[in-house]
Each structure stands twice: as C-alpha cells, then as structure tokens.
Design a protein around this motif. Structure first.
Motif, PDB file in Angstrom:
ATOM      1  N   HIS A 116       0.843  -1.186   0.000  1.00 55.02           N
ATOM      2  CA  HIS A 116       0.000   0.000   0.000  1.00 55.02           C
ATOM      3  C   HIS A 116       0.878   1.235   0.000  1.00 55.02           C
ATOM      4  O   HIS A 116       1.729   1.395   0.869  1.00 55.02           O
ATOM      5  N   CYS A 117       0.703   2.079  -0.989  1.00 56.06           N
ATOM      6  CA  CYS A 117       1.509   3.295  -1.056  1.00 56.06           C
ATOM      7  C   CYS A 117       0.641   4.540  -0.959  1.00 56.06           C
ATOM      8  O   CYS A 117       1.151   5.648  -0.960  1.00 56.06           O
ATOM      9  N   GLY A 118      -0.663   4.381  -0.876  1.00 58.41           N
ATOM     10  CA  GLY A 118      -1.548   5.520  -0.730  1.00 58.41           C
ATOM     11  C   GLY A 118      -1.664   6.318  -2.011  1.00 58.41           C
ATOM     12  O   GLY A 118      -1.091   5.970  -3.033  1.00 58.41           O
ATOM     13  N   LYS A 119      -2.431   7.383  -1.931  1.00 62.79           N
ATOM     14  CA  LYS A 119      -2.608   8.237  -3.098  1.00 62.79           C
ATOM     15  C   LYS A 119      -1.804   9.503  -2.902  1.00 62.79           C
ATOM     16  O   LYS A 119      -1.900  10.165  -1.881  1.00 62.79           O
ATOM     17  N   LEU A 124       3.705  15.806  -6.562  1.00 64.86           N
ATOM     18  CA  LEU A 124       4.245  15.618  -5.221  1.00 64.86           C
ATOM     19  C   LEU A 124       5.104  14.363  -5.149  1.00 64.86           C
ATOM     20  O   LEU A 124       6.154  14.345  -4.500  1.00 64.86           O
ATOM     21  N   MET A 125       4.670  13.317  -5.839  1.00 64.77           N
ATOM     22  CA  MET A 125       5.445  12.066  -5.867  1.00 64.77           C
ATOM     23  C   MET A 125       6.800  12.299  -6.529  1.00 64.77           C
ATOM     24  O   MET A 125       7.823  11.821  -6.047  1.00 64.77           O
ATOM     25  N   GLU A 126       6.794  13.066  -7.632  1.00 64.43           N
ATOM     26  CA  GLU A 126       8.050  13.352  -8.329  1.00 64.43           C
ATOM     27  C   GLU A 126       8.992  14.150  -7.430  1.00 64.43           C
ATOM     28  O   GLU A 126      10.190  13.862  -7.348  1.00 64.43           O
ATOM     29  N   MET A 127       8.430  15.126  -6.721  1.00 57.10           N
ATOM     30  CA  MET A 127       9.247  15.936  -5.821  1.00 57.10           C
ATOM     31  C   MET A 127       9.806  15.065  -4.690  1.00 57.10           C
ATOM     32  O   MET A 127      10.976  15.186  -4.323  1.00 57.10           O
ATOM     33  N   ARG A 128       9.001  14.161  -4.195  1.00 62.27           N
ATOM     34  CA  ARG A 128       9.442  13.276  -3.119  1.00 62.27           C
ATOM     35  C   ARG A 128      10.598  12.384  -3.582  1.00 62.27           C
ATOM     36  O   ARG A 128      11.579  12.183  -2.870  1.00 62.27           O
ATOM     37  N   GLN A 129      10.479  11.870  -4.806  1.00 58.34           N
ATOM     38  CA  GLN A 129      11.544  11.022  -5.346  1.00 58.34           C
ATOM     39  C   GLN A 129      12.838  11.810  -5.535  1.00 58.34           C
ATOM     40  O   GLN A 129      13.925  11.292  -5.293  1.00 58.34           O
TER      41      GLN A 129
END
Length: 172
Positions: A116-119, A124-129
């Motif tokens: 489970h990785c959530g939505k 935001l995902m790109e920034m987190r990576q």
C-alpha cells in the motif's frame, strides 16, 4: 444522517459488498459499540445485514468453528483456506502468517500490487523522489570525500546541483 437502529445522529458509516451488492449502514456511537463495530477482534457488516437474527445484539467475538478439511490449516486455530474463503475472516492472528502466500496472491488479484503506497498527486510524488535521490547523493558525496575520491565527488556534486535547481523550480 440518522442511525439505522435508534434514529440518533449517525457517527459511524459502514459500507460492504454483501452478495455482490453494496450495503450501507449508519450507526450512532452507542449502537456501533453494541454491534461490535469498534471491537478489534472483528466485525462483519454481512453478519449484521444478512444476520442470524443478531441485529441489535452484540455479535459473537469468537471465530466460527473451522471446518473439517484435509487442506493446510493454521497451526494455532485450525482454520483452512477454505474457511477463509467461506467466512471471509481469519480465525486468529496467526492465520495471516500461515496463509501469507495465498493472501498476497488474493491482494495482488484485487489491487495493482501487494504494497500500500496511498494516493499522492503526481507532482508531489516526483518531488518526493527527487528529495530521496538528493539525500542518497549527499550520502554518497560524503563517502566519496572521506575516501578522497574527488573525481566521483565532483560528479555527485554536479548531479546534486541539478536536482536542487529542479526542486527550486517546482516548489511553490
């Protein structure tokens, strides 16, 4: 919305697929507690909806008796995989370990993966990576400097700068 049992304002809203149909129940806090919804040992909306006349009564917290089967069973409670498919509940916490592979296969069949990785919004995902990559590169840079590998350190420094510039451009 009012409680389906007593008419007080509902605080707990349950939705479950029962026999291929979506069933919804709204309960006030007292009725939810009486129905066992807040019971950590388990609650099945299907029991309440299809029930055995237990609507309005506290459901049994004991798991149903396992069937007599020759298949693999949980060493703790004796539940089999057939019991899980029939009852749609485990007999005990050890069943998760005993049937780990089968449960993972079931989850993979229902979802994209077993984790489970959530939505998270794409940006935001790109920034987190990028931030994770930046942390990794900084650690590698520290190791390269301590190992006096200045050529690798220079390459890492340049990559860090590129990511920092990209982050500055994307952050609000």
């Amino acid at each position: 919305m009012d409680c389906d049992k007593c008419g007080k304002p509902a605080k707990v809203h349950l939705t479950q697929l029962v026999g291929g149909q979506v069933k919804k129940v709204a309960l006030c806090n007292e009725c939810a507690a009486q129905s066992g919804v807040t019971d950590p040992t388990g609650f099945a909306l299907a029991d309440m909806l299809l029930g055995d006349g237990t609507v309005g009564k506290t459901p049994s917290v004991l798991p149903p008796k396992p069937s007599v089967s020759k298949g693999r069973s949980c060493p703790e409670c004796g539940f089999t995989l057939e019991d899980l498919k029939r009852i749609r509940r485990f007999g005990c916490g050890n069943c998760y370990v005993a049937f780990r592979d089968e449960v993972n296969d079931m989850i993979r069949g229902m979802h994209k993966g077993a984790t489970h990785c959530g939505k998270v919004p794409d940006g935001l995902m790109e920034m987190r990576q990028r931030k994770l990559r930046l942390t990794e590169l900084r650690e590698r840079l520290d190791h390269a400097i301590s190992a006096e590998n200045y050529e690798e350190a220079a390459g890492l420094r340049d990559e860090i700068r590129q990511i920092e510039v990209a982050l500055e451009e994307t952050e609000p």
